[in-house]
Design a protein around this motif. Structure first.
Motif, PDB file in Angstrom:
ATOM      1  N   ASN A   1       0.827  -1.205   0.000  1.00  0.00           N
ATOM      2  CA  ASN A   1       0.000   0.000   0.000  1.00  0.00           C
ATOM      3  C   ASN A   1       0.866   1.262   0.000  1.00  0.00           C
ATOM      4  O   ASN A   1       1.989   1.271   0.501  1.00  0.00           O
ATOM      5  CB  ASN A   1      -0.896   0.033   1.235  1.00  0.00           C
ATOM      6  N   VAL A   2       0.304   2.342  -0.540  1.00  0.00           N
ATOM      7  CA  VAL A   2       0.975   3.640  -0.514  1.00  0.00           C
ATOM      8  C   VAL A   2       1.101   4.103   0.937  1.00  0.00           C
ATOM      9  O   VAL A   2       0.146   4.031   1.714  1.00  0.00           O
ATOM     10  CB  VAL A   2       0.174   4.689  -1.310  1.00  0.00           C
ATOM     11  N   ARG A   3       2.270   4.577   1.285  1.00  0.00           N
ATOM     12  CA  ARG A   3       2.483   5.164   2.614  1.00  0.00           C
ATOM     13  C   ARG A   3       2.592   6.683   2.486  1.00  0.00           C
ATOM     14  O   ARG A   3       1.696   7.409   2.841  1.00  0.00           O
ATOM     15  CB  ARG A   3       3.731   4.582   3.276  1.00  0.00           C
TER      16      ARG A   3
ATOM     17  N   PHE B   1      -4.244  21.263 -13.889  1.00  0.00           N
ATOM     18  CA  PHE B   1      -3.722  19.903 -13.826  1.00  0.00           C
ATOM     19  C   PHE B   1      -3.439  19.523 -12.371  1.00  0.00           C
ATOM     20  O   PHE B   1      -3.087  20.371 -11.548  1.00  0.00           O
ATOM     21  CB  PHE B   1      -2.431  19.777 -14.652  1.00  0.00           C
ATOM     22  N   PHE B   2      -3.586  18.246 -12.080  1.00  0.00           N
ATOM     23  CA  PHE B   2      -3.396  17.714 -10.734  1.00  0.00           C
ATOM     24  C   PHE B   2      -2.446  16.524 -10.813  1.00  0.00           C
ATOM     25  O   PHE B   2      -2.643  15.616 -11.622  1.00  0.00           O
ATOM     26  CB  PHE B   2      -4.743  17.272 -10.161  1.00  0.00           C
ATOM     27  N   LYS B   3      -1.381  16.552  -9.993  1.00  0.00           N
ATOM     28  CA  LYS B   3      -0.385  15.481 -10.026  1.00  0.00           C
ATOM     29  C   LYS B   3      -0.305  14.775  -8.677  1.00  0.00           C
ATOM     30  O   LYS B   3      -0.274  15.412  -7.631  1.00  0.00           O
ATOM     31  CB  LYS B   3       0.989  16.040 -10.403  1.00  0.00           C
ATOM     32  N   VAL B   4      -0.251  13.439  -8.729  1.00  0.00           N
ATOM     33  CA  VAL B   4      -0.077  12.600  -7.543  1.00  0.00           C
ATOM     34  C   VAL B   4       1.274  11.899  -7.661  1.00  0.00           C
ATOM     35  O   VAL B   4       1.558  11.268  -8.684  1.00  0.00           O
ATOM     36  CB  VAL B   4      -1.198  11.556  -7.424  1.00  0.00           C
ATOM     37  N   VAL B   5       2.094  12.001  -6.630  1.00  0.00           N
ATOM     38  CA  VAL B   5       3.420  11.361  -6.614  1.00  0.00           C
ATOM     39  C   VAL B   5       3.448  10.326  -5.491  1.00  0.00           C
ATOM     40  O   VAL B   5       3.324  10.680  -4.313  1.00  0.00           O
ATOM     41  CB  VAL B   5       4.547  12.387  -6.401  1.00  0.00           C
ATOM     42  N   PHE B   6       3.575   9.043  -5.841  1.00  0.00           N
ATOM     43  CA  PHE B   6       3.697   7.986  -4.842  1.00  0.00           C
ATOM     44  C   PHE B   6       5.165   7.872  -4.437  1.00  0.00           C
ATOM     45  O   PHE B   6       6.019   7.572  -5.270  1.00  0.00           O
ATOM     46  CB  PHE B   6       3.197   6.659  -5.395  1.00  0.00           C
ATOM     47  N   LYS B   7       5.466   8.068  -3.150  1.00  0.00           N
ATOM     48  CA  LYS B   7       6.846   8.108  -2.678  1.00  0.00           C
ATOM     49  C   LYS B   7       7.309   6.777  -2.068  1.00  0.00           C
ATOM     50  O   LYS B   7       8.355   6.258  -2.437  1.00  0.00           O
ATOM     51  CB  LYS B   7       7.011   9.228  -1.633  1.00  0.00           C
ATOM     52  N   THR B   8       6.566   6.248  -1.094  1.00  0.00           N
ATOM     53  CA  THR B   8       7.005   5.040  -0.398  1.00  0.00           C
ATOM     54  C   THR B   8       5.847   4.088  -0.161  1.00  0.00           C
ATOM     55  O   THR B   8       4.673   4.487  -0.175  1.00  0.00           O
ATOM     56  CB  THR B   8       7.633   5.386   0.969  1.00  0.00           C
ATOM     57  N   ASP B   9       6.193   2.799   0.049  1.00  0.00           N
ATOM     58  CA  ASP B   9       5.214   1.783   0.436  1.00  0.00           C
ATOM     59  C   ASP B   9       5.476   1.405   1.894  1.00  0.00           C
ATOM     60  O   ASP B   9       6.230   2.045   2.591  1.00  0.00           O
ATOM     61  CB  ASP B   9       5.317   0.572  -0.492  1.00  0.00           C
ATOM     62  N   TRP B  10       4.866   0.302   2.330  1.00  0.00           N
ATOM     63  CA  TRP B  10       5.015  -0.141   3.716  1.00  0.00           C
ATOM     64  C   TRP B  10       5.993  -1.303   3.833  1.00  0.00           C
ATOM     65  O   TRP B  10       5.889  -2.123   4.740  1.00  0.00           O
ATOM     66  CB  TRP B  10       3.657  -0.508   4.307  1.00  0.00           C
ATOM     67  N   GLY B  11       6.956  -1.393   2.899  1.00  0.00           N
ATOM     68  CA  GLY B  11       8.009  -2.392   2.999  1.00  0.00           C
ATOM     69  C   GLY B  11       7.953  -3.488   1.964  1.00  0.00           C
ATOM     70  O   GLY B  11       8.790  -4.395   1.963  1.00  0.00           O
ATOM     71  N   GLY B  12       6.999  -3.412   1.044  1.00  0.00           N
ATOM     72  CA  GLY B  12       6.857  -4.491   0.066  1.00  0.00           C
ATOM     73  C   GLY B  12       7.868  -4.454  -1.066  1.00  0.00           C
ATOM     74  O   GLY B  12       8.175  -5.470  -1.664  1.00  0.00           O
ATOM     75  N   GLY B  13       8.392  -3.289  -1.392  1.00  0.00           N
ATOM     76  CA  GLY B  13       9.366  -3.189  -2.475  1.00  0.00           C
ATOM     77  C   GLY B  13       8.840  -2.487  -3.703  1.00  0.00           C
ATOM     78  O   GLY B  13       9.605  -2.056  -4.562  1.00  0.00           O
ATOM     79  N   TYR B  14       7.526  -2.383  -3.842  1.00  0.00           N
ATOM     80  CA  TYR B  14       6.916  -1.581  -4.909  1.00  0.00           C
ATOM     81  C   TYR B  14       5.546  -1.126  -4.425  1.00  0.00           C
ATOM     82  O   TYR B  14       5.056  -1.574  -3.380  1.00  0.00           O
ATOM     83  CB  TYR B  14       6.812  -2.352  -6.231  1.00  0.00           C
ATOM     84  N   ILE B  15       4.931  -0.221  -5.163  1.00  0.00           N
ATOM     85  CA  ILE B  15       3.659   0.358  -4.723  1.00  0.00           C
ATOM     86  C   ILE B  15       2.507  -0.149  -5.571  1.00  0.00           C
ATOM     87  O   ILE B  15       2.549  -0.116  -6.793  1.00  0.00           O
ATOM     88  CB  ILE B  15       3.716   1.895  -4.783  1.00  0.00           C
TER      89      ILE B  15
END
Length: 593
Positions: free
Chosen positions: A287-289, A334-348
């Motif tokens: 999941n996205v953190r 325009f609206f931008k979403v940036v996914f930075k980190t997960d909860w330890g899985g290795g990808y989002i």
């Protein structure tokens, strides 16, 4: 077993006269259950006790409670050690304000056990006369049930009583296993669980509680989601196709691998928005953190202003699985979403996203338009007479065949001619990028010329791609002032960090031209009645002198490589004279040799 600081929002059973005094109050009924058990004496990293940290956080939270809220306090473990019956209603709902309740909490001392189930049952009885109102219990605890009760069963009984009562839980310094034993209290009643591992986290969690217990105002219409296709929302840039799942309204999982996505609004108009929502259907290491939100007006590749950095909770909210994040109203195109980190899985991996706001109806359509001309075509397409006439290797042939087939072309430049060898006028170049990839071309330069592939070329300009896929068309478009020439040279200069450049397809849009006097501008070879290759064995050609045998390969009609090491070779024409006017050399690919 460690006791947990419990924060429970609810309502205490009031007398008929007390209820009547609040009949006109539109606020919520909130009962706090404060854990004053012995384990609250333990120290946290800051050096203070859990109890002192909890008291400070509670005082701050009570000062932020919604105006008009009817507050109450129930406490356990504050009078006697080793006594599971030590549960006391300190302030029935509505009989004391936040300051008085804060004073009672500040004066308490941790001593006893943790009777969570019995405290919930005691609290629930207070809400019987308030059925149908905005009722909440808030439990903050540093431990789990110690008196043989079943908190999950107690929460289930609250739900089945039909009081409209929600129990919210703040777990203080709990590990994952301990948290799961109390998660059900929130889940069963439609409340929320908040995790706090230190004093700062506890303060933040209680601040969120003050928002959570606000009564929900009825709405005449569904809240508008600016990202939804039904409302005109459109994904215009993202690393891969998985991002298209994030605004389709479905709860399907999208393997985004992180990165950023950009959305535009209905008809290309600006919109004003103030709340972002993210679906978290269950706890998951992927999941996205942490994520960022940005707003901009200059297109998906233009400048963006950061709205803020936010952190999602790795759990499902039972009242609504969409976690909401508010911010001051922003207006942008325009609206931008940036996914930075997960909860330890290795990808989002992410699910559905929503953006709450409204489109500015008076805005004009600012969507970029392609070159407007009825005869503009892709000049370098073989179907339109375009021809690749020079390139570093054969892989470049696929770049104009109209198919999205990725080939390792490496860096370098290719030269194209137009239909019938005539000049053309062009003003737009399109380059296909179907996903974010370190091998995508980053920097491209275009040139125009009239003297053939080896002649002089003049730069049209350098262009930088975005390392992302654009929607609805994955072709990135670069426009420039119209240029008229017989040849175009396309140079792929730099990638995005890989060891070579791989590409898929490209197009050059313009209008075919006419040669001067209506004639071909291609050089006309010398006309000889029976012109043949006079070096060929078939035509009597023979190598008569050379530095080594490798030179024999140079006139055998085969395309094998000959290591000549330089020098000179001499051929004869079957002992006869010959007249010749053109020499040809096979160069099958670019090579330093």
């Amino acid at each position: 077993m460690k006791t947990r600081l419990a924060l429970l929002t609810g309502a205490l059973l009031l007398s008929a006269s007390t209820l009547a005094s609040h009949a006109e109050d539109s606020g919520s009924n909130v009962l706090f259950i404060f854990d004053s058990s012995g384990s609250m004496k333990k120290q946290i990293e800051s050096g203070e006790s859990r109890s002192d940290a909890a008291k400070r956080a509670m005082v701050a939270a009570l000062s932020e409670m919604p105006q008009g809220a009817n507050l109450g306090l129930l406490m356990y473990g504050h009078r006697r050690a080793k006594d599971c019956t030590d549960i006391e209603m300190i302030s029935p709902i509505g009989t004391a304000d936040g300051a008085a309740i804060a004073g009672a909490i500040s004066n308490s001392q941790p001593k006893g056990e943790t009777p969570i189930a019995a405290s919930l049952e005691r609290a629930a009885k207070s809400f019987a006369p308030m059925a149908g109102q905005s009722n909440s219990i808030v439990l903050v605890t540093d431990g789990i049930e110690e008196c043989g009760g079943d908190p999950c069963a107690a929460a289930r009984a609250i739900r089945e009583a039909g009081l409209g009562l929600k129990a919210h839980v703040v777990g203080f310094t709990l590990n994952q296993q301990q948290r799961q034993t109390l998660q059900c209290v929130a889940d069963e009643t439609g409340g929320k669980y908040f995790d706090a591992q230190d004093a700062i986290g506890l303060t933040k969690a209680l601040a969120q509680v003050s928002v959570t217990v606000r009564p929900q105002q009825p709405k005449d219409e569904p809240t508008p989601d600016l990202l939804a296709p039904a409302g005109g929302g459109m994904l215009v840039a993202a690393p891969n196709d998985e991002w298209t799942k994030l605004n389709d309204g479905l709860p399907d999982r999208a393997t985004t691998y992180g990165g950023s996505g950009v959305w535009a609004f209905r008809d290309g108009k600006p919109a004003t928005f103030h709340q972002f929502e993210m679906l978290i259907p269950k706890a998951d290491q992927y999941n996205v953190r942490e994520f960022e939100l940005h707003a901009g007006n200059d297109g998906p590749g233009g400048a963006f202003t950061k709205i803020g950095t936010f952190e999602a909770q790795n759990l499902k909210m039972m009242q609504s699985p969409y976690q909401a994040f508010e911010f001051p109203p922003v207006t942008a195109k325009f609206f931008k979403v940036v996914f930075k980190t997960d909860w330890g899985g290795g990808y989002i991996a992410a699910y559905d996203l929503k953006l709450i706001g409204s489109v500015t109806e008076a805005a004009v359509d600012v969507t970029p338009r392609p070159m407007q001309t009825s005869v503009a075509i892709d000049l370098i397409s073989p179907e339109n007479g375009g021809a690749l006439i020079a390139a570093p290797n054969d892989k470049w042939i696929v770049l104009t065949d109209g198919e999205a087939k990725r080939e390792a072309v490496y860096a370098g430049a290719s030269v194209y001619g137009f239909k019938d060898g005539k000049p053309a006028t062009f003003s737009q170049f399109s380059f296909l990028i179907d996903e974010a990839n370190q091998y995508n071309a980053k920097e491209i330069e275009l040139f125009a010329g009239n003297d053939g592939p080896g002649g002089e070329f003049k730069s049209i300009g350098k262009f930088t791609t975005q390392n992302t896929k654009l929607f609805p068309s994955p072709y990135q478009v670069f426009s420039f002032a119209p240029v008229t020439a017989k040849f175009v040279r396309i140079a792929l200069l730099k990638d995005w960090g890989g060891d070579y450049i791989s590409a898929l397809d490209m197009k050059l849009f313009g209008v075919p031209g006419q040669a001067e006097s209506g004639e071909s501008v291609e050089p006309t070879p010398t006309v000889v009645r029976s012109a043949v290759d006079v070096l060929s064995h078939e035509n009597g050609g023979a190598l008569v002198a050379a530095p080594n045998d490798e030179w024999l390969k140079l006139n055998d009609g085969m395309d094998e490589r000959a290591t000549t090491y330089g020098g000179e070779g001499i051929w004869s024409f079957g002992g006869k004279n010959a007249t010749f006017s053109r020499f040809e050399m096979l160069i099958p690919g670019r090579d330093q040799y």
